[in-house]
Design an enzyme around this catalytic site. Structure first.
Site, short mmCIF file in Angstrom:
data_model
loop_
_atom_site.label_atom_id
_atom_site.label_comp_id
_atom_site.label_asym_id
_atom_site.label_seq_id
_atom_site.Cartn_x
_atom_site.Cartn_y
_atom_site.Cartn_z
N LYS A 87 0.82 -1.21 0.00
CA LYS A 87 0.00 0.00 0.00
C LYS A 87 0.86 1.28 0.00
O LYS A 87 2.09 1.21 0.19
CB LYS A 87 -0.94 -0.04 1.21
CG LYS A 87 -1.95 -1.20 1.15
CD LYS A 87 -2.95 -1.14 2.31
CE LYS A 87 -3.97 -2.27 2.22
NZ LYS A 87 -5.01 -2.16 3.29
N TYR A 99 -12.36 -2.08 -3.92
CA TYR A 99 -12.91 -2.15 -2.56
C TYR A 99 -14.43 -2.05 -2.53
O TYR A 99 -15.01 -1.73 -1.50
CB TYR A 99 -12.28 -1.06 -1.69
CG TYR A 99 -10.90 -1.42 -1.20
CD1 TYR A 99 -10.69 -2.49 -0.34
CD2 TYR A 99 -9.77 -0.68 -1.60
CE1 TYR A 99 -9.44 -2.83 0.12
CE2 TYR A 99 -8.50 -1.01 -1.15
CZ TYR A 99 -8.34 -2.08 -0.28
OH TYR A 99 -7.09 -2.42 0.18
N ASN A 151 -2.14 0.11 6.77
CA ASN A 151 -1.61 -1.15 7.31
C ASN A 151 -0.75 -1.94 6.32
O ASN A 151 -0.67 -3.16 6.37
CB ASN A 151 -2.74 -1.99 7.90
CG ASN A 151 -3.80 -2.35 6.87
OD1 ASN A 151 -3.66 -2.04 5.70
ND2 ASN A 151 -4.85 -3.00 7.32
N HIS A 199 -2.24 -5.52 1.47
CA HIS A 199 -3.51 -6.20 1.24
C HIS A 199 -3.21 -7.62 0.79
O HIS A 199 -2.26 -7.84 0.06
CB HIS A 199 -4.32 -5.51 0.13
CG HIS A 199 -5.41 -6.39 -0.43
ND1 HIS A 199 -6.62 -6.51 0.17
CD2 HIS A 199 -5.42 -7.26 -1.48
CE1 HIS A 199 -7.36 -7.40 -0.50
NE2 HIS A 199 -6.65 -7.86 -1.50
N GLU A 250 -9.39 -10.71 -8.08
CA GLU A 250 -8.48 -9.58 -7.86
C GLU A 250 -7.28 -9.63 -8.81
O GLU A 250 -6.87 -8.60 -9.36
CB GLU A 250 -8.03 -9.56 -6.39
CG GLU A 250 -9.18 -9.22 -5.44
CD GLU A 250 -8.83 -9.34 -3.96
OE1 GLU A 250 -9.72 -9.14 -3.13
OE2 GLU A 250 -7.65 -9.63 -3.64
P1 ATP Z 1 -7.05 -6.18 3.22
O1 ATP Z 1 -8.41 -6.42 2.61
O2 ATP Z 1 -6.48 -4.82 2.89
O3 ATP Z 1 -6.08 -7.29 2.98
P2 ATP Z 1 -8.12 -7.02 5.70
O4 ATP Z 1 -8.78 -8.11 4.93
O5 ATP Z 1 -7.25 -7.38 6.86
O6 ATP Z 1 -7.21 -6.13 4.78
P3 ATP Z 1 -10.68 -5.69 5.63
O7 ATP Z 1 -11.64 -5.87 6.75
O8 ATP Z 1 -10.91 -6.41 4.34
O9 ATP Z 1 -9.20 -6.00 6.20
O10 ATP Z 1 -10.57 -4.14 5.34
C1 ATP Z 1 -9.96 -3.69 4.15
C2 ATP Z 1 -9.06 -2.53 4.46
O11 ATP Z 1 -9.87 -1.44 4.90
C3 ATP Z 1 -8.06 -2.75 5.60
O12 ATP Z 1 -6.88 -3.36 5.20
C4 ATP Z 1 -7.81 -1.34 6.06
O13 ATP Z 1 -6.85 -0.70 5.22
C5 ATP Z 1 -9.15 -0.67 5.86
N1 ATP Z 1 -9.91 -0.68 7.12
C6 ATP Z 1 -10.52 -1.74 7.71
N2 ATP Z 1 -11.11 -1.38 8.85
C7 ATP Z 1 -10.88 -0.05 9.00
C8 ATP Z 1 -11.23 0.92 9.97
N3 ATP Z 1 -11.94 0.59 11.05
N4 ATP Z 1 -10.80 2.18 9.77
C9 ATP Z 1 -10.09 2.53 8.68
N5 ATP Z 1 -9.72 1.67 7.73
C10 ATP Z 1 -10.11 0.39 7.87
MG MG Z 2 -9.93 -7.81 3.13
#
Ligand code: ATP
Ligand code: MG
Length: 137
Positions: A9, A49, A112, A115, A126
């Site tokens: 990211k 997303y 974070n 992804h 994807e």
């Molecule tokens: P990713 O899909 O990026 O691999 P993930 O599967 O661990 O991560 P998801 O629940 O799919 O997490 O959320 C997608 C992304 O949205 C997260 O990686 C993060 O960048 C963002 N995100 C998730 N929760 C929050 C939140 N509470 N506040 C801000 N951003 C968030």
């Molecule tokens: Mg995810």
């Protein structure tokens, strides 16, 4: 063998730590079979997303993912989807296990660092958004 889709990211490219993240990926036995550095468009990020579009953080997430270059990747290996989720660590870095990418590098739940696809089905969808099969070697 299996493939998964990964994004390093904008917080990773901004801090110049993409090589350090790749070292953890390769150290876990995952092979980078496709990799490209791109600037995502707003439309690309919104589509990517789309499943989160009703969530309160959707706008912020799209904004962040287009705030700088990202590295899109295809990772290959045994149980690649589950293995990469393990290597990434929990979404919230405060809850990520020792030795994971997010424990070591992530700044917040939003920024974070990585992804990774959450299922084999999503991995296929994807990967197809960013790569042609003939790009993967
Ligand atoms: P990713 O899909 O990026 O691999 P993930 O599967 O661990 O991560 P998801 O629940 O799919 O997490 O959320 C997608 C992304 O949205 C997260 O990686 C993060 O960048 C963002 N995100 C998730 N929760 C929050 C939140 N509470 N506040 C801000 N951003 C968030
Ligand atoms: Mg995810």
């Amino acid at each position: 063998t299996e493939r998964t889709f990964s994004i390093l990211k904008p917080d990773a490219t901004r801090r110049n730590i993409t090589g350090a993240v790749n070292a953890l990926i390769e150290g876990a036995g995952l092979r980078i079979v496709g990799q490209r550095r791109i600037q995502m468009t707003k439309a690309q990020a919104e589509k990517f997303y789309e499943v989160h579009k009703e969530r309160p953080f959707y706008g912020e997430l799209v904004e962040f993912m287009t705030s700088g270059p990202v590295v899109v990747q295809v990772l290959q290996g045994e149980n690649a989807v589950a293995k990469y989720r393990e290597v990434m660590g929990a979404t919230n870095p405060a809850q990520a296990a020792e030795g994971t990418i997010r424990k070591q590098f992530a700044e917040s739940v939003g920024e974070n660092t990585v992804h990774g696809s959450d299922s084999q089905e999503n991995a296929k969808l994807e990967i197809a958004q960013f790569f042609q099969d003939s790009d993967l070697t």
